[in-house]
Design a protein around this motif. Structure first.
Motif, mmCIF file in Angstrom:
data_model
loop_
_atom_site.group_PDB
_atom_site.id
_atom_site.type_symbol
_atom_site.label_atom_id
_atom_site.label_comp_id
_atom_site.label_asym_id
_atom_site.label_seq_id
_atom_site.Cartn_x
_atom_site.Cartn_y
_atom_site.Cartn_z
ATOM 1 N N VAL A 135 44.107 40.832 43.707
ATOM 2 C CA VAL A 135 44.131 42.056 44.246
ATOM 3 C C VAL A 135 42.413 43.237 43.906
ATOM 4 N N VAL A 136 42.369 43.560 42.432
ATOM 5 C CA VAL A 136 41.532 44.199 41.956
ATOM 6 C C VAL A 136 39.715 43.291 42.376
ATOM 7 N N GLY A 137 40.105 42.202 42.367
ATOM 8 C CA GLY A 137 38.845 41.157 42.360
ATOM 9 C C GLY A 137 38.006 41.635 43.405
ATOM 10 N N GLN A 138 39.346 41.427 44.686
ATOM 11 C CA GLN A 138 38.836 41.719 46.257
ATOM 12 C C GLN A 138 38.410 42.945 46.248
ATOM 13 N N ARG A 139 38.713 44.413 45.457
ATOM 14 C CA ARG A 139 38.239 46.023 44.944
ATOM 15 C C ARG A 139 36.701 45.881 45.669
ATOM 16 N N CYS A 192 60.280 44.758 46.520
ATOM 17 C CA CYS A 192 59.548 45.254 46.640
ATOM 18 C C CYS A 192 57.906 45.201 45.637
ATOM 19 N N GLU A 193 58.273 44.054 45.667
ATOM 20 C CA GLU A 193 57.205 43.051 45.499
ATOM 21 C C GLU A 193 56.048 42.505 46.935
ATOM 22 N N ALA A 194 57.119 42.437 47.466
ATOM 23 C CA ALA A 194 57.169 41.601 48.775
ATOM 24 C C ALA A 194 56.286 42.747 49.809
ATOM 25 N N ASN A 195 57.344 43.804 49.533
ATOM 26 C CA ASN A 195 56.041 45.040 50.506
ATOM 27 C C ASN A 195 55.206 45.351 49.863
ATOM 28 N N PHE A 196 54.795 45.674 48.703
ATOM 29 C CA PHE A 196 53.679 46.015 47.410
ATOM 30 C C PHE A 196 52.386 45.063 47.994
ATOM 31 N N PHE A 197 52.346 43.987 47.535
ATOM 32 C CA PHE A 197 51.864 42.715 47.881
ATOM 33 C C PHE A 197 51.048 43.062 50.113
ATOM 34 N N SER A 198 52.062 43.066 50.168
ATOM 35 C CA SER A 198 52.085 42.799 52.018
ATOM 36 C C SER A 198 51.077 43.621 52.659
ATOM 37 N N GLY A 199 50.896 44.880 51.606
ATOM 38 C CA GLY A 199 50.804 46.162 51.888
ATOM 39 C C GLY A 199 49.024 45.794 51.239
ATOM 40 N N GLU A 200 49.214 45.405 50.307
ATOM 41 C CA GLU A 200 47.390 45.039 50.318
ATOM 42 C C GLU A 200 46.922 44.083 51.133
ATOM 43 N N TRP A 201 47.268 43.252 51.150
ATOM 44 C CA TRP A 201 47.666 42.106 52.522
ATOM 45 C C TRP A 201 47.148 42.451 53.432
ATOM 46 N N ALA A 202 47.165 43.712 53.778
ATOM 47 C CA ALA A 202 47.424 44.385 55.621
ATOM 48 C C ALA A 202 46.279 45.599 55.185
ATOM 49 N N ALA A 218 57.171 50.711 49.835
ATOM 50 C CA ALA A 218 56.919 50.116 47.941
ATOM 51 C C ALA A 218 57.676 51.324 47.326
ATOM 52 N N ALA A 219 56.795 52.240 48.062
ATOM 53 C CA ALA A 219 56.908 53.667 46.940
ATOM 54 C C ALA A 219 58.361 54.694 47.391
ATOM 55 N N SER A 220 59.147 54.252 47.813
ATOM 56 C CA SER A 220 60.294 54.960 47.894
ATOM 57 C C SER A 220 61.519 53.755 47.176
ATOM 58 N N ASP A 221 61.159 52.368 47.756
ATOM 59 C CA ASP A 221 62.260 51.451 47.690
ATOM 60 C C ASP A 221 62.368 50.469 45.844
ATOM 61 N N CYS A 222 61.070 51.062 45.678
ATOM 62 C CA CYS A 222 60.576 49.760 43.969
ATOM 63 C C CYS A 222 61.102 50.716 42.909
ATOM 64 N N PRO A 223 62.171 50.391 42.212
ATOM 65 C CA PRO A 223 62.418 50.648 40.936
ATOM 66 C C PRO A 223 61.354 51.462 40.185
ATOM 67 N N LYS A 224 61.765 52.691 39.795
ATOM 68 C CA LYS A 224 60.480 53.132 38.379
ATOM 69 C C LYS A 224 60.122 52.625 37.841
ATOM 70 N N SER A 225 60.457 51.796 37.319
ATOM 71 C CA SER A 225 59.955 50.763 35.972
ATOM 72 C C SER A 225 58.815 49.692 36.016
ATOM 73 N N PHE A 226 58.755 49.784 38.143
ATOM 74 C CA PHE A 226 58.134 48.776 38.530
ATOM 75 C C PHE A 226 56.413 49.491 38.405
ATOM 76 N N ILE A 227 55.751 48.417 38.608
ATOM 77 C CA ILE A 227 54.411 48.676 38.188
ATOM 78 C C ILE A 227 53.999 48.951 39.627
ATOM 79 N N GLN A 228 54.732 47.919 40.427
ATOM 80 C CA GLN A 228 54.291 48.776 41.984
ATOM 81 C C GLN A 228 54.610 49.637 42.892
ATOM 82 N N ARG A 229 55.680 50.574 41.864
ATOM 83 C CA ARG A 229 55.776 51.760 42.755
ATOM 84 C C ARG A 229 54.849 52.388 41.958
#
Length: 243
Positions: A135-139, A192-202, A218-229
């Protein structure tokens, strides 16, 4: 990524070191390890200020407080704590990952990539490390190393469907279907992870409406402890979208 800092019960750890543990100290250690938000930050701060921690134990307290700051969107304080973690114990890869993502959303792509790559190098068989490096490398318009990284990764288990998505071998809908699990807690994390990384794909595929929709999920449904949130919230800021 289920962000897990390698913590034992902090009060138990301190007791094993031979120091007496008061009830208040034990409560602060417990809250610092298990809670999120202001209560956790206050407990971790008291633990730090107590002067009773050093070395790896102190690094873990800073790590927990950094996670809490990140969950609140306070990247400056989170970064300060991650730097302190690395100073005290460079062998905590999650601190490099957290710091790298903070640099990403501060616009320092070179430092972001260096830190997430360092995190991945600690555990080359960790699929999440490989995902974040990609993800970071692609940026930064760097060539993807994901196809080489999978030689070290178990591609029969989650999050292999996400890796296949970023390799162009499957679709977001298939990833979301693969996230289904009879364990509701596990399913919540995987969705949560599926939505976030699908967002990166999109984002890579310039599907702007999908980008916003998926990061909002991802922002609304990921647990607060998840880095993806936290990452989804930062992505939405970059998009100029509000929750």
């Amino acid at each position: 990524m289920r962000l897990v800092v390698a913590l034992v019960g902090l009060s138990a750890w301190f007791a094993l070191a031979g120091a007496p543990v008061s009830r208040a100290f034990a409560d602060d250690a417990n809250t610092c390890m298990h809670r999120l938000g202001d209560e956790q930050i206050e407990a971790c701060t008291r633990a730090i200020q107590s002067g009773r921690w050093s070395g790896q134990g102190l690094a873990r307290v800073y790590a927990r407080r950094g996670i809490a700051y990140r969950a609140k969107g306070d990247l400056d304080r989170a970064m300060a704590d991650y730097h302190e973690v690395i100073r005290l114990d460079p062998k905590l890869p999650n601190a490099y990952l957290e710091l790298g993502l903070a640099y990403l959303y501060r616009g320092n792509l070179a430092r972001a990539f260096a830190d997430v790559r360092q995190a991945s190098e600690f555990h080359p068989n960790d699929p999440y490390g490989a995902l974040w490096v990609d993800v970071v490398g692609q940026r930064g318009n760097l060539p993807s190393r994901l196809s080489e990284a999978i030689s070290n990764i178990d591609m029969t288990a989650w999050p292999a469907p996400i890796i296949r998505l970023l390799l162009g071998q499957t679709t977001p809908s298939a990833v979301l279907a693969a996230a289904d699990d009879p364990d509701p807690v596990k399913q919540t994390g995987q969705v949560c992870e599926a939505n976030f990384f699908s967002g990166e794909w999109a984002l890579r595929n310039e599907a702007k409406d999908e980008v916003r929709r998926l990061f909002l999920l991802a922002a609304s449904d990921c647990p607060k402890s998840f880095i993806q949130r936290g990452a989804a919230l930062e992505e939405l800021k970059l998009l100029g979208a509000s929750r």
